[in-house]
Design a protein around this motif. Structure first.
Motif, short mmCIF file in Angstrom:
data_model
loop_
_atom_site.label_atom_id
_atom_site.label_comp_id
_atom_site.label_asym_id
_atom_site.label_seq_id
_atom_site.Cartn_x
_atom_site.Cartn_y
_atom_site.Cartn_z
N LYS A 19 -2.43 13.56 4.14
CA LYS A 19 -3.60 12.41 4.04
C LYS A 19 -3.91 12.44 2.42
O LYS A 19 -4.33 11.49 1.93
N TYR A 20 -3.94 13.75 1.77
CA TYR A 20 -4.02 13.90 0.40
C TYR A 20 -3.21 12.86 -0.37
O TYR A 20 -3.58 12.32 -1.50
N THR A 21 -1.81 13.17 -0.08
CA THR A 21 -1.02 12.24 -0.95
C THR A 21 -0.90 10.95 -0.72
O THR A 21 -1.13 10.03 -1.64
N THR A 22 -1.30 10.41 0.31
CA THR A 22 -1.44 9.06 0.93
C THR A 22 -2.64 8.54 0.04
O THR A 22 -2.77 7.50 -0.58
N LYS A 23 -3.76 9.39 -0.02
CA LYS A 23 -4.89 8.72 -0.87
C LYS A 23 -4.79 8.72 -2.33
O LYS A 23 -5.29 8.09 -3.17
N TRP A 24 -4.11 9.90 -2.98
CA TRP A 24 -4.19 9.98 -4.40
C TRP A 24 -2.74 9.69 -5.16
O TRP A 24 -2.92 9.50 -6.42
N PHE A 25 -1.78 9.69 -4.59
CA PHE A 25 -0.45 9.84 -5.47
C PHE A 25 -0.39 8.58 -6.19
O PHE A 25 0.09 8.66 -7.33
N ASP A 26 -0.87 7.12 -5.67
CA ASP A 26 -0.59 6.11 -6.33
C ASP A 26 -1.70 5.77 -7.22
O ASP A 26 -1.69 4.49 -7.88
N LYS A 27 -2.61 6.54 -7.26
CA LYS A 27 -3.86 6.37 -8.17
C LYS A 27 -3.84 6.77 -9.74
O LYS A 27 -3.58 7.99 -9.66
N PRO A 28 -3.48 5.98 -10.45
CA PRO A 28 -3.31 6.45 -12.00
C PRO A 28 -4.68 7.00 -12.73
O PRO A 28 -4.82 6.63 -14.01
N VAL A 29 -5.60 7.72 -12.04
CA VAL A 29 -6.66 8.11 -12.57
C VAL A 29 -6.40 9.27 -13.84
O VAL A 29 -7.31 9.26 -14.89
N MET A 30 -5.39 9.73 -13.80
CA MET A 30 -5.20 10.75 -15.10
C MET A 30 -4.23 10.13 -16.47
O MET A 30 -4.08 10.80 -17.20
N GLU A 31 -3.87 9.06 -15.99
CA GLU A 31 -3.06 8.61 -17.03
C GLU A 31 -3.55 8.58 -18.41
O GLU A 31 -2.86 8.76 -19.52
#
Length: 207
Positions: A19-31
Motif C-alpha cells: 500500500k505504501y508503494t502504491t501511494k508514494w512511489f510515483d509522487k515526485p515530492v523529493m525531486e
C-alpha cells in the motif's frame, strides 16, 4: 540497541509495503531536494540511500547517474524496490551499523528514516554516517517538533516517530563531525500541522 521501537516499526512497514508503494512511489515530492543533492555527490563515488523504502529516490539518483545502494531494514520494502528499481543494489541493513568500509562513500541520502530511531540512537547513526563517508555529503529529512510518540496510520500501521528542532539537529551534526550547509523547513501538504526539516550537511574540513 533500542526499546523495540525500531523492530515494531519495521514490522509495520513490512505489513504496509504494498500500500505504501502504491501511494508514494510515483509522487515526485523529493525531486527538488534531490536536484540540490545530486551535484554535491555526482562523480565523487558511491552514495547510500538509507531507508530507501520501495526505491523512489533510489531510482531518481540512479537515473541521474549517481551510483547508489539502497539500504532498508524492511525486507518487504526492499522487495518492492527490487521489483521497481531492477538496476539497483538493495541491502537489508541497519543505519546504526552500516555494511560499508570506513571512508568508502561520497554521500548519504537519509530521507524520513532516522526519525524512526529513538532519540538516544540519533547520535549513533550520525557517527556511523561519518565513519563511512569520506569528505562526503549528507541529506537528512526529519519532522519538526518535540518528543517521541507512536502514530497509528489510516493504513493500520503503528510507527514510532522522534521529532527534532533545527538547533538540535545542527548541534548533533556538529558533534558527529559535520557542518550544516543548508536547512529548509516546509509544511507537509498531505498532513496538516506537520513540518519537515530538510538538512544538507558536509563533513567538516578537519575530519
Amino acid at each position: 540497541m533500542d526499546n523495540g521501537a525500531v523492530r515494531r516499526t519495521v514490522q509495520s512497514y513490512d505489513h504496509i509495503a504494498g500500500k505504501y508503494t502504491t501511494k508514494w512511489f510515483d509522487k515526485p515530492v523529493m525531486e527538488p531536494y534531490l536536484d540540490r543533492f545530486i551535484p554535491l555527490v555526482q562523480g565523487h563515488g558511491w552514495v547510500a540511500d538509507v531507508g530507501c523504502g520501495p526505491g523512489r529516490d533510489l531510482a531518481y539518483l540512479l537515473k541521474h547517474g549517481v551510483p547508489t545502494i539502497g539500504i532498508d531494514l524492511s525486507m518487504n520494502m526492499l522487495e518492492e524496490a527490487r521489483r521497481r528499481v531492477t538496476e539497483g543494489t538493495h541491502i537489508l541493513a541497519d543505519c546504526r551499523q552500516l555494511p560499508f568500509r570506513t571512508d568508502s562513500l561520497a554521500g548519504i541520502w537519509a530521507c524520513a528514516s532516522l526519525l524512526h530511531l529513538p532519540r538516544s540512537d540519533f547520535a549513533l547513526a550520525l557517527s556511523e554516517f561519518a565513519r563511512v563517508l569520506y569528505h562526503g555529503h549528507l541529506f537528512l529529512g526529519l519532522k519538526e517538533g518535540n518528543g517521541e510518540q507512536w502514530v497509528r496510520g489510516t493504513d493500520g500501521s503503528n510507527r514510532f516517530f522522534t521529532y527534532y528542532r533545527p538547533s538540535e539537529i545542527e548541534s548533533a551534526l556538529g558533534r558527529a563531525g559535520f557542518e550544516l550547509v543548508e536547512l529548509i523547513r516546509n509544511s507537509d501538504p498531505t498532513a496538516a500541522g506537520t513540518t519537515w526539516i530538510n538538512a544538507y550537511a558536509e563533513q567538516a574540513k578537519s575530519s
